[in-house]
Design a protein around this motif. Sequence first.
Motif: not given
Length: 215
Positions: A10-14, A45-51, A160-162
């Motif tokens: 996961s880019n947002y986790y990273n 609350p939306l079941g997404k990662v990261p938290f 992580v995202s580009l």
Amino acid sequence: MIRLCGFALSNYYNKVKFVLLEHDIEFEEVFVQPSQDEAMLVHSPLGKVPFLQTEEGDLCESQCIVEYLAARFPDKAIFSADPWEAAKERELIMFVDVHLELTARNLYKEAFFGGTVTDATKGRIEKLLAHHIAGFGRIAKFAPYLRGERFSVADAAGYVSLPLVGMATQAVYGRDFLLDAGFDWKNYVKTINGRPAAQRVTEDRKAYIAASRPT
Ligand SMILES: N[C@@H](CCC(=O)N[C@@H](CS)C(=O)NCC(=O)O)C(=O)O
């Protein structure tokens, strides 16, 4: 102890992991995949990662997590001390996360997961990305970092995202919109790869991919 929940693809986790590692903040990684199970939704609350799990409870949304870390560990100087610089770092993060990545995310099903996206979606996303990348180009410096000569927290988001934006557009349209617009994200990533925190994030992502491959 802070627990970062998510997984290494996961880019947002990273993005959050990069910030934690870059600033030597002690944390524990907990493997969690996105899910709509009630057991997950009580944490995210939306079941997404990261938290993040803290002594005080759960916190989702990567940017809220980064802001929390910056406030909790002021001595780590996650954002620049200068208010204007810090605001410009946040502006870049918003462009990367929302205007670029979140838009390109509409393509991932076809680009990375063997599915298809409709021609209507392709047309809509092509126009949006062209507009958003042009805007990003008005503020991103790539000299060599997004904000200029100095590495900043915005580069955790960029790193992580580009690549996902470049690779997704290449896969779906046969041309990398970032490279076409003159943004050499490959070189940018290479520069950031010099940092131990980036190396760890990338090694862990590669190890996750290798371990998930069917044998
Ligand atoms: N805006 C969120 C985005 C998080 C996100 O989209 N995470 C992905 C993994 S990279 C996810 O959990 N997707 C599952 C879903 O959307 O249900 C953040 O910055 O944390």
